[in-house]
Enzyme design. Structure first.
Site, PDB file in Angstrom:
ATOM      1  N   GLU A 167    -138.999  69.618  25.933  1.00  0.00           N
ATOM      2  CA  GLU A 167    -140.297  70.288  25.892  1.00  0.00           C
ATOM      3  C   GLU A 167    -140.165  71.561  25.059  1.00  0.00           C
ATOM      4  O   GLU A 167    -139.283  72.388  25.302  1.00  0.00           O
ATOM      5  CB  GLU A 167    -140.753  70.615  27.319  1.00  0.00           C
ATOM      6  CG  GLU A 167    -142.097  71.312  27.346  1.00  0.00           C
ATOM      7  CD  GLU A 167    -142.945  70.954  28.576  1.00  0.00           C
ATOM      8  OE1 GLU A 167    -142.569  70.033  29.325  1.00  0.00           O
ATOM      9  OE2 GLU A 167    -143.993  71.588  28.766  1.00  0.00           O
ATOM     10  N   GLU A 291    -149.409  74.714  36.422  1.00  0.00           N
ATOM     11  CA  GLU A 291    -149.666  73.652  35.449  1.00  0.00           C
ATOM     12  C   GLU A 291    -149.419  72.260  36.031  1.00  0.00           C
ATOM     13  O   GLU A 291    -148.748  71.427  35.435  1.00  0.00           O
ATOM     14  CB  GLU A 291    -148.811  73.874  34.202  1.00  0.00           C
ATOM     15  CG  GLU A 291    -149.139  75.186  33.493  1.00  0.00           C
ATOM     16  CD  GLU A 291    -148.428  75.374  32.161  1.00  0.00           C
ATOM     17  OE1 GLU A 291    -147.342  74.824  31.986  1.00  0.00           O
ATOM     18  OE2 GLU A 291    -148.998  76.075  31.305  1.00  0.00           O
ATOM     19  N   ARG A 324    -140.293  80.825  39.724  1.00  0.00           N
ATOM     20  CA  ARG A 324    -141.061  81.334  38.581  1.00  0.00           C
ATOM     21  C   ARG A 324    -142.435  81.877  38.986  1.00  0.00           C
ATOM     22  O   ARG A 324    -143.105  81.321  39.849  1.00  0.00           O
ATOM     23  CB  ARG A 324    -141.242  80.235  37.532  1.00  0.00           C
ATOM     24  CG  ARG A 324    -139.933  79.815  36.900  1.00  0.00           C
ATOM     25  CD  ARG A 324    -140.145  78.673  35.943  1.00  0.00           C
ATOM     26  NE  ARG A 324    -140.366  79.051  34.565  1.00  0.00           N
ATOM     27  CZ  ARG A 324    -141.360  78.617  33.810  1.00  0.00           C
ATOM     28  NH1 ARG A 324    -142.310  77.841  34.295  1.00  0.00           N
ATOM     29  NH2 ARG A 324    -141.444  78.956  32.546  1.00  0.00           N
ATOM     30  N   LYS A 363    -142.061  85.752  33.071  1.00  0.00           N
ATOM     31  CA  LYS A 363    -142.083  85.760  31.605  1.00  0.00           C
ATOM     32  C   LYS A 363    -142.280  87.187  31.100  1.00  0.00           C
ATOM     33  O   LYS A 363    -142.937  87.995  31.755  1.00  0.00           O
ATOM     34  CB  LYS A 363    -143.199  84.863  31.078  1.00  0.00           C
ATOM     35  CG  LYS A 363    -142.905  83.376  31.276  1.00  0.00           C
ATOM     36  CD  LYS A 363    -143.929  82.503  30.563  1.00  0.00           C
ATOM     37  CE  LYS A 363    -143.614  81.028  30.841  1.00  0.00           C
ATOM     38  NZ  LYS A 363    -144.509  80.100  30.125  1.00  0.00           N
ATOM     39  N   ASP A 368    -148.282  84.133  27.852  1.00  0.00           N
ATOM     40  CA  ASP A 368    -147.357  83.007  27.707  1.00  0.00           C
ATOM     41  C   ASP A 368    -146.539  83.111  26.423  1.00  0.00           C
ATOM     42  O   ASP A 368    -146.850  82.434  25.437  1.00  0.00           O
ATOM     43  CB  ASP A 368    -148.154  81.694  27.690  1.00  0.00           C
ATOM     44  CG  ASP A 368    -147.251  80.479  27.662  1.00  0.00           C
ATOM     45  OD1 ASP A 368    -146.036  80.649  27.843  1.00  0.00           O
ATOM     46  OD2 ASP A 368    -147.774  79.370  27.472  1.00  0.00           O
ATOM     47  N   GLU A 396    -141.549  78.384  20.471  1.00  0.00           N
ATOM     48  CA  GLU A 396    -142.807  77.668  20.717  1.00  0.00           C
ATOM     49  C   GLU A 396    -143.969  78.317  19.979  1.00  0.00           C
ATOM     50  O   GLU A 396    -144.775  77.640  19.357  1.00  0.00           O
ATOM     51  CB  GLU A 396    -143.105  77.630  22.223  1.00  0.00           C
ATOM     52  CG  GLU A 396    -144.486  77.048  22.549  1.00  0.00           C
ATOM     53  CD  GLU A 396    -144.786  76.981  24.041  1.00  0.00           C
ATOM     54  OE1 GLU A 396    -143.933  77.342  24.856  1.00  0.00           O
ATOM     55  OE2 GLU A 396    -145.903  76.536  24.387  1.00  0.00           O
TER      56      GLU A 396
HETATM   57  O1  GCW Z   1    -145.430  78.045  27.398  1.00  0.00           O
HETATM   58  C1  GCW Z   1    -145.914  77.047  28.240  1.00  0.00           C
HETATM   59  C2  GCW Z   1    -145.542  75.795  27.562  1.00  0.00           C
HETATM   60  C3  GCW Z   1    -145.240  74.654  28.485  1.00  0.00           C
HETATM   61  C4  GCW Z   1    -144.255  75.141  29.532  1.00  0.00           C
HETATM   62  C5  GCW Z   1    -144.895  76.261  30.313  1.00  0.00           C
HETATM   63  C6  GCW Z   1    -143.952  76.879  31.326  1.00  0.00           C
HETATM   64  C7  GCW Z   1    -142.437  74.028  30.618  1.00  0.00           C
HETATM   65  O2  GCW Z   1    -146.550  75.457  26.649  1.00  0.00           O
HETATM   66  O3  GCW Z   1    -144.731  73.619  27.712  1.00  0.00           O
HETATM   67  O4  GCW Z   1    -143.806  74.115  30.387  1.00  0.00           O
HETATM   68  O5  GCW Z   1    -145.266  77.300  29.445  1.00  0.00           O
HETATM   69  O6  GCW Z   1    -143.321  77.870  30.983  1.00  0.00           O
HETATM   70  O7  GCW Z   1    -143.847  76.394  32.421  1.00  0.00           O
END
Ligand code: GCW
Length: 728
Positions: A167, A291, A324, A363, A368, A396
């Protein structure tokens, strides 16, 4: 490892060990070091000896004999740890004790070079330090080095799936060959461990946080064991991402409710089973109720309930839970809804309620992994809960493996940012490394950019990001410049004609990418799904995607203005920060240009510090981004003949793609905003190459969550600047 001396495809990373070209220097190394003496033998010490022998033979051209002895000769590199005699003889016990489990000292005494640790791991890190000194052509004749890592757990998070897709991976398939394990063992596993250990990384999560429960089945644990056994000799512990519904999926239970005794027992037994197979297993990483992943909220329980249940199962084995905070599940339809506020809203009520062996993984930014975001407000807010930063090494949102973007400056912005939670100097590094928040274990994570590509990371310069993550995890105070300098010298050459300009290129590359993608606080205006090109024209639609997945939600462009108002008059996200950070962002006069549109909605004719209007400033900054990339191309082209042809061409090719796609960004964003505000792109600036309609029609067809080898090829073919297969 058996090194294959072929043309340089980048496989050897920064452990290239090219022969030192300066003869006098080589001679001085040979004079200083002529043998290795180690006092106790462990698998980690064997790795250290092997690595020093390999490096020395290649860098200096001489073989080093290694002997197990505590009576080392002059010219020996003496490796000792714990209660080994060398330590008592040097009377450094007290100094050493301060350096913790992974720290080390390197000291020259009586014609010998001592590398000392409290554990064998410390010695291994010390050996890599000595090697780095030689790789960067530094003097080693009189050393007095003391090092102690800032974080206990310095961990890579692989988002690798069972089917070997990765991923958000842009460097080919996963390096874990699950179908061949446990019987067939790729030599890459050991090389992966060497590379990590050389930077100080000491832990790895093997599988995606969107977790398949299969990884903790007996069959897969045997495969994981093979990797853990290899990594152990390099001081690396294995962790796994778990699926919160495993008791149901694997155990046949009716529920995975964390307060259900049968569920608790299932995890306890499962954890005991894991530790039987992998005695130094590190613990679990968990993405829950995020998600679409299952989690404790499915049963009306809290994040703390879920994390603590797993923590209780891991506790007797000294394992930890990394839970997380990347959550944004609440109803997004409320007009006041702000995704940036979600982690704080969901986690703050549980501050102080997590078990001691839980770390909440956050994060760096509240949205994101955007090219630039302010820090997530949880840092400095949760004062009774250990937090760890999660960075994304894989690019990403920063150009995949096509664009040269050196990420250390970006990570430094987070690590050095003062939260003011405990007065001045409460930086994110210090609120997560145990200095300010009481915690039994500290950690820092980076989402891995490693894949099965020959050069591991897809782009040669993406290797620098892997390297930089490890170095900053060891010492967040290191300067981006020093890390770039080391990496360039170790990876390419010590030749200043190369190092100086290319280092500057690296240091400028992050800001350049922000300029041509999302400057001035713009964020999440990426095309949906692949997150590579611009999607600034994607609009909110009733019945369409959730608003916080749509660029319009973030940029809020109207005929009058642009930006997301998160001030006290807007969503009031700013109030989640401590003073004076809160005021810093809230007050227009204080808010820095580079965060402006993240916090403020402003008219297009707003007067910027530069004297230009907001609109003109945007046009100028995007254009500067292109000019930067053109400059990078020139700098790189001047290196022809200084670096090997193979890597030279690979980077040259990618820089061309980078310019092409930077133009795509600039044209797309400026033409779209211009269509909204009716203002022209200032006539003194270069004109767009594309038509807005063409760019908007364009659909980049990349796998969203898998990137088989060749995915990069697909991007190249179908970029709108180089149209391959026709747009939709
Ligand atoms: O940044 C987003 C990504 C997903 C990712 C998610 C996460 C693993 O687009 O692909 O999934 O965050 O951090 O959980």
């Amino acid at each position: 490892m058996p090194l294959v001396m072929s043309a340089n495809d980048g496989y050897r990373l920064w452990l290239d060990y090219a022969k030192v070209t300066d003869e006098a220097l080589r001679g001085s190394y040979a004079k200083q070091i002529s043998s290795i003496a180690y006092q106790s033998e462990t698998p980690v010490i064997r790795s250290a000896v092997k690595e020093l022998q390999l490096a020395f033979s290649m860098l200096v051209g001489e073989e080093l004999a290694a002997t197990r002895t505590n009576n080392e000769r002059a010219g020996a590199v003496a490796l000792a740890f714990g209660r080994d005699r060398a330590i008592s003889h040097l009377r450094v016990n007290r100094e050493l004790a301060d350096l913790g489990a992974d720290g080390y000292m390197i000291r020259t005494a009586a014609d010998k070079t001592y590398i000392l640790g409290n554990t064998d791991k410390g010695v291994l890190y010390g050996v890599f330090h000595l090697i780095r000194l030689m790789q960067t052509n530094s003097a080693i004749a009189s050393l007095d080095v003391k090092e102690r890592p800032a974080f206990n757990v310095r961990i890579l998070n692989h988002w690798d799936n069972l089917n070997r897709s990765v991923e958000r991976g842009y460097a080919g398939a996963s390096i874990w060959e699950w179908e061949n394990l446990p019987n067939e063992v790729s030599s890459r596993y050991e090389d992966y461990a060497r590379a990590n250990a050389s930077t100080g990384v000491n832990a790895t999560v093997l599988n995606n946080v969107n977790a398949n429960a299969v990884f903790i089945t007996p069959e897969y644990l045997q495969k994981v064991k093979v990797l853990a056994d290899i990594f152990r000799a390099y001081g690396i512990r294995v962790y796994l991402s778990i699926n919160f519904s495993s008791p149901r999926i694997l155990g046949g239970l009716e529920t995975s409710d964390p307060l259900d005794p049968a569920v608790q027992k299932w995890w306890k037994d499962k954890v005991a089973e894991i530790y039987k197979i992998i005695p130094d297993f590190g613990g679990f990483l968990v993405k829950a109720n995020s998600e679409g992943q299952p989690g404790p909220q499915d049963y009306g329980r809290s994040h703390a309930d879920g994390a603590n249940m797993l923590a209780a199962a891991l506790k007797p084995h000294n394992g930890i839970v990394m839970w997380r905070a990347f959550v944004y599940t609440v109803d997004a339809s409320d007009p006041g809804y702000d995704r940036a506020k979600q982690a704080y809203l969901e986690f703050m009520p549980f501050d102080g309620m997590f078990a001691e062996n839980v770390i909440v993984q956050v994060k760096n930014g509240p949205i994101d992994f955007q090219p630039r975001e302010p820090i997530t407000s949880l840092f400095g807010a949760m004062k009774k809960t250990p937090l760890m930063v999660e960075f994304q090494i894989t690019q990403e949102y920063l150009g995949h493996s096509i664009q040269l973007v050196y990420l250390a400056p970006m990570w430094k912005e987070t690590l050095d940012r003062d939260t003011y939670c405990n007065g001045r100097g409460s930086t994110v590094a210090r609120v997560t490394d145990g200095t300010i928040i009481p915690q039994s274990v500290s950690a820092i994570a980076g989402v891995s950019n490693v894949g099965a590509d020959a050069n591991w990371n897809g782009h040669i310069f993406a290797q620098a990001n892997w390297y930089a993550f490890g170095r900053l995890a060891w010492n967040p105070e290191l300067a981006s410049e020093q890390i770039a300098d080391e990496w360039l010298r170790m990876t390419f050459t010590n030749d200043q004609k190369f190092v100086k300009p290319v280092k500057q290129l690296m240091l400028d590359s992050y800001e350049a990418s922000v300029k041509y993608m999302q400057p001035l606080g713009l964020h999440h205006i990426f095309a949906e799904g692949h997150h590579y090109g611009p999607g600034v024209w994607e609009r909110l639609r009733p019945g369409g995607m959730r608003p916080d997945w749509v660029p319009e939600y973030y940029h809020r462009a109207t005929q009058q203005g642009l930006g997301f108002d998160r001030t006290a008059k807007g969503t009031d996200y700013v109030s989640q920060y401590h003073s004076p950070l809160r005021e810093f962002y809230n007050d227009l006069s204080a808010c820095p240009d580079n965060m402006l549109l993240f916090f403020h909605h402003l008219p297009w004719d707003y007067k910027m510090r530069s004297g230009r209007t907001l609109w003109n400033e945007i046009c100028y900054v995007y254009t500067e981004g292109l000019d930067d990339v053109r400059r990078f191309q020139k700098i790189w082209d001047m290196q022809e003949g200084i670096v090997d042809a193979e890597r030279f061409k690979a980077v040259q090719y990618k820089l061309r793609e980078q310019l092409r796609d930077a133009i795509w960004w600039r044209d797309g964003v400026l033409l779209y905003f211009s269509s909204i505000n009716g203002l022209p792109i200032p006539y003194e600036l270069e004109r767009p190459m594309n038509k807005l309609e063409d760019l908007m029609r364009y659909r980049l067809k990349m796998g969203i969550s898998s990137s088989p080898p060749g995915a990069e090829q697909q991007t190249q073919q179908i970029s709108p600047m180089n149209p391959g297969p026709q747009p939709r």
